[in-house]
Write a protein that holds these residues in place. Sequence first.
Motif, short mmCIF file in Angstrom:
data_model
loop_
_atom_site.label_atom_id
_atom_site.label_comp_id
_atom_site.label_asym_id
_atom_site.label_seq_id
_atom_site.Cartn_x
_atom_site.Cartn_y
_atom_site.Cartn_z
N LYS A 169 -26.81 17.79 38.52
CA LYS A 169 -26.80 16.33 38.54
C LYS A 169 -25.72 15.81 37.62
O LYS A 169 -25.61 16.20 36.47
CB LYS A 169 -28.17 15.79 38.11
N ILE A 170 -24.91 14.90 38.12
CA ILE A 170 -23.82 14.32 37.35
C ILE A 170 -24.26 12.98 36.78
O ILE A 170 -24.91 12.18 37.46
CB ILE A 170 -22.56 14.17 38.23
N THR A 171 -23.96 12.73 35.52
CA THR A 171 -24.40 11.50 34.86
C THR A 171 -23.46 10.35 35.20
O THR A 171 -22.33 10.53 35.66
CB THR A 171 -24.43 11.70 33.34
N LYS A 172 -23.93 9.14 34.95
CA LYS A 172 -23.14 7.94 35.25
C LYS A 172 -21.89 7.87 34.38
O LYS A 172 -20.90 7.24 34.75
CB LYS A 172 -23.99 6.69 35.05
N GLU A 173 -21.96 8.49 33.18
CA GLU A 173 -20.80 8.46 32.29
C GLU A 173 -19.68 9.39 32.76
O GLU A 173 -18.55 9.29 32.30
CB GLU A 173 -21.21 8.87 30.87
N GLN A 174 -19.98 10.30 33.69
CA GLN A 174 -18.99 11.28 34.12
C GLN A 174 -18.19 10.84 35.34
O GLN A 174 -17.19 11.48 35.68
CB GLN A 174 -19.67 12.62 34.43
N TRP A 175 -18.61 9.79 36.02
CA TRP A 175 -17.92 9.43 37.26
C TRP A 175 -18.02 7.95 37.53
O TRP A 175 -18.88 7.25 36.98
CB TRP A 175 -18.51 10.20 38.44
N VAL A 176 -17.12 7.48 38.36
CA VAL A 176 -17.16 6.13 38.91
C VAL A 176 -16.89 6.24 40.40
O VAL A 176 -16.34 7.24 40.87
CB VAL A 176 -16.12 5.19 38.25
N GLU A 177 -17.29 5.23 41.15
CA GLU A 177 -17.12 5.28 42.60
C GLU A 177 -15.64 5.40 42.97
O GLU A 177 -14.79 4.67 42.49
CB GLU A 177 -17.69 3.99 43.22
N GLY A 178 -15.36 6.42 43.83
CA GLY A 178 -13.99 6.63 44.30
C GLY A 178 -13.10 7.37 43.32
O GLY A 178 -11.88 7.40 43.51
N MET A 179 -13.68 7.99 42.27
CA MET A 179 -12.87 8.69 41.27
C MET A 179 -12.22 9.93 41.90
O MET A 179 -12.90 10.74 42.51
CB MET A 179 -13.73 9.08 40.08
N PRO A 180 -10.90 10.10 41.75
CA PRO A 180 -10.24 11.29 42.32
C PRO A 180 -10.57 12.55 41.54
O PRO A 180 -10.65 12.53 40.31
CB PRO A 180 -8.75 10.94 42.22
#
Length: 347
Positions: free
Chosen positions: A331-342
């Motif tokens: 599971k990836i946390t919200k701090e590790q990604w944003v929508e559409g992150m390459p």
Amino acid sequence: MKVKFHLEKDKQPTSDNGMKIIYGSAKRGGYRFRWYCILALVLSPILIMAYVFFQQYILTLAPGIITTSPVVITAPQDSMVTAINVKEGNEISYGRNVLELNDPVLDSDIQFIKTELTNLNKRKSKVQHDLKSYLLAIRNAKDNLESIKKIKLNYDKFIKEGKVSQVDYANIIGMYNSAQNTLTSADIGYQKALLDSVQVELAGGIAQVVRSLNQELVTKLSQKKLLSIHSPYDGNIIEINTVVGQRIKKGDVLATIASKVEPFVIAYLEPKFIEKAKEGSVVTVILPNRERLKGNVSLAIETTTKLPAQLAKPFEGPKSLLKVKVTLKNKITKEQWVEGMPVQVSF
């Protein structure tokens, strides 16, 4: 026997005929650095070729994005933004109002149709009033017939007793028959008026106009309802693309909403590596901060002809790639990604 000669310089290298000689510091380090630079310059093409070979033939890297397949909400028609009820980043529940739009032209059309229907309903009310007059005539004819019927019963009794003349009795019979005819005529007139009313209501010009206006009103009210934008599911507001008071056209992007599903990766792989993208294959997802996450290919391969804007290079034309869905194992946390992150995906 080996003979060794020891010069005065060997014993006192910093003195010459009694004069002290000061030597400069060794400069061997500078020469060594230049040598390393020359060596690196000579070997750099070999190293670059080795890196390219390693990337293409040993490692299989594909660009990708982390996403939750967000929904892009567009304007259903030309209108103006009157209210925005959410902010970017807010959580939102299913059916909650996101934006309010308004179209003055649509409101005017709806008001006009309602006014026309009101006027036509007044005309229909007049027809109903005419039917009531026929019913009143029938009721009066029945009352008159009942009154004459009572008189006739007395005359029937009197004629048997010889108390009235035949002429008077004939007059009563004539009045009775006339009252019956009046009642029959009133009833026939009512039935004919009722039939005409039904025909006019079902197939007459007014009925056709009313039916057409009602159909148009339903369409306009449906368009009016679409101007109230609601969330299609529980999720998060990723982006608001408009402001209050802005005039928008049909198809303009209003907002982007992401569902609360676990994020996954969409990778764009070159077709020559199709064997490495079989369903269930283990891959490594490399985040922009070089953190590595394990994942599995979870969706059948599809062909695409266009990279997302954030992955396309300048002046790069469209090319056929394999679109592969990768599900993350951890599971990836919200701090590790944003929508559409390459990201990069290693197969």
